[in-house]
Design an enzyme around this catalytic site. Structure first.
Site, mmCIF file in Angstrom:
data_model
loop_
_atom_site.group_PDB
_atom_site.id
_atom_site.type_symbol
_atom_site.label_atom_id
_atom_site.label_comp_id
_atom_site.label_asym_id
_atom_site.label_seq_id
_atom_site.Cartn_x
_atom_site.Cartn_y
_atom_site.Cartn_z
ATOM 1 N N SER A 28 0.824 -1.209 0.000
ATOM 2 C CA SER A 28 0.000 0.000 0.000
ATOM 3 C C SER A 28 0.864 1.268 0.000
ATOM 4 O O SER A 28 1.632 1.476 -0.930
ATOM 5 C CB SER A 28 -0.959 -0.081 1.199
ATOM 6 O OG SER A 28 -1.865 0.968 1.208
ATOM 7 N N ASP A 67 -9.683 -3.415 -6.118
ATOM 8 C CA ASP A 67 -9.080 -2.524 -5.114
ATOM 9 C C ASP A 67 -9.606 -1.100 -5.310
ATOM 10 O O ASP A 67 -9.324 -0.474 -6.332
ATOM 11 C CB ASP A 67 -7.543 -2.565 -5.267
ATOM 12 C CG ASP A 67 -6.840 -1.809 -4.150
ATOM 13 O OD1 ASP A 67 -7.466 -0.935 -3.526
ATOM 14 O OD2 ASP A 67 -5.651 -2.098 -3.920
ATOM 15 N N HIS A 69 -7.921 -4.258 -1.520
ATOM 16 C CA HIS A 69 -6.647 -3.690 -1.041
ATOM 17 C C HIS A 69 -6.079 -4.640 0.011
ATOM 18 O O HIS A 69 -6.186 -4.386 1.220
ATOM 19 C CB HIS A 69 -6.940 -2.310 -0.455
ATOM 20 C CG HIS A 69 -5.751 -1.412 -0.403
ATOM 21 N ND1 HIS A 69 -5.125 -0.936 -1.536
ATOM 22 C CD2 HIS A 69 -5.064 -0.875 0.649
ATOM 23 C CE1 HIS A 69 -4.124 -0.161 -1.185
ATOM 24 N NE2 HIS A 69 -4.057 -0.115 0.134
HETATM 25 C C1 MLT Z 1 -1.313 5.808 -0.264
HETATM 26 O O1 MLT Z 1 -1.719 6.785 0.339
HETATM 27 O O2 MLT Z 1 -0.118 5.562 -0.497
HETATM 28 C C2 MLT Z 1 -2.357 4.897 -0.776
HETATM 29 O O3 MLT Z 1 -3.506 5.603 -1.035
HETATM 30 C C3 MLT Z 1 -2.680 3.765 0.098
HETATM 31 C C4 MLT Z 1 -2.832 4.082 1.552
HETATM 32 O O4 MLT Z 1 -1.840 4.100 2.233
HETATM 33 O O5 MLT Z 1 -3.948 4.265 2.046
#
Ligand code: MLT
Length: 210
Positions: free
Chosen positions: A108, A160, A191
Site C-alpha cells: 500500500s 481494489d 486492497h
Molecule cells: C497511499 O496513500 O499511499 C495509498 O492511497 C494507500 C494508503 O496508504 O492508504
C-alpha cells in the site's frame, strides 16, 4: 550525511550466508514490526531492514503526505523518498550490507514508496515486491531513468478501490518502459494480499537469484 538513526527501524541479520537484504515498507497506520512476518515468508534467511515511516497522519505512520485518500503530495513524496534512500545507504554502511543485493518490499503506502525508490533512485535496489502499488508520481511522467537489470513483482487487486488496477498497470508500463523486468499478478480481491499472491511472490523471489 544521513545516518541509520534517522529512521526508527528494526534490523534482523541474515540467517543464511550470502542472503540478500529485504527492505520492508509498511502500509498506512502500521509500523516497523508489521511486515517482518511477510519478509520472513517471502525470503527465508534474508536480512530484514524495516524502518518506520516518518509522516504522522492523525497518529498513523506513513511515508509521505497525501492531500486526501488517493491524492498524493508529490513534492513531499519526492523529498521523503530521498530521505529514505539516504537511510538505506546509511544502513548499508552500518550493517555492512551488499548494496547490490537489496530488494524492497512494501504494501500500500509502502508499496507506492518502493515504486518511488525505483523511479527516483534507480540502482538503489536490485528489485522489488510491491503489493497494491500504483504509479506514485500520479500526473507526472517519471524521468527516463535506466532500470535495466531491475526485477520487479507487482500484485494488484482488480477490485481494489484505493489503488485501482489501472494504477498498477500504469506503474508496470512505467517500469518496463525504463528497462525493468516486471512480473504482474492480478487477483480478484481488494486492497489486500491474498495468500496465492504471496505464494507467487515467494516463488518469483526464489527464482530471481537476488
Ligand atoms: C497511499 O496513500 O499511499 C495509498 O492511497 C494507500 C494508503 O496508504 O492508504
Amino acid at each position: 550525511m544521513s545516518a541509520v538513526e534517522d529512521f526508527v527501524h528494526v534490523f534482523e541479520p541474515a540467517t543464511r550466508p550470502d542472503a540478500p537484504t529485504l527492505l520492508l515498507l509498511h502500509g498506512t497506520g502500521a509500523d516497523e514490526y508489521d511486515l517482518l512476518p511477510l519478509g520472513r515468508a517471502l525470503a527465508p534467511g534474508a536480512a530484514l531492514l524495516s524502518p518506520r515511516g516518518r509522516v504522522d497522519e492523525n497518529g498513523m505512520n506513513r511515508w509521505f503526505r497525501r492531500l486526501r485518500e488517493g491524492v498524493f503530495d508529490v513534492e513531499d513524496l519526492i523529498a521523503r523518498t530521498a530521505e529514505l534512500a539516504g537511510f538505506v545507504e546509511a544502513a548499508v554502511r552500518a550493517y555492512d550490507l551488499d548494496p547490490k543485493r537489496i530488494v524492497v518490499s512494501g504494501f500500500s503506502n509502502g508499496a507506492n514508496t518502493g515504486a518511488g525508490l525505483l523511479l527516483l533512485h534507480p540502482g538503489l535496489v536490485a528489485g522489488a515486491v510491491l503489493l497494491a502499488a500504483g504509479a506514485p508520481l500520479q500526473g507526472r511522467e517519471p524521468d527516463p531513468v535506466d532500470l535495466s537489470g531491475t526485477r520487479v513483482f507487482l500484485g494488484n487487486g482488480t477490485a481494489d478501490p484505493i489503488t485501482t488496477v489501472d494504477q498498477g498497470r500504469l506503474l508496470a508500463e512505467q517500469l518496463r518502459g525504463r528497462g525493468a523486468s516486471v512480473r504482474r499478478e492480478e487477483h480478484p480481491g481488494g486492497h489486500q494480499v491474498p495468500a496465492p499472491v504471496l505464494d507467487r511472490a515467494r516463488e518469483w523471489f526464489a527464482g530471481s537469484d537476488f
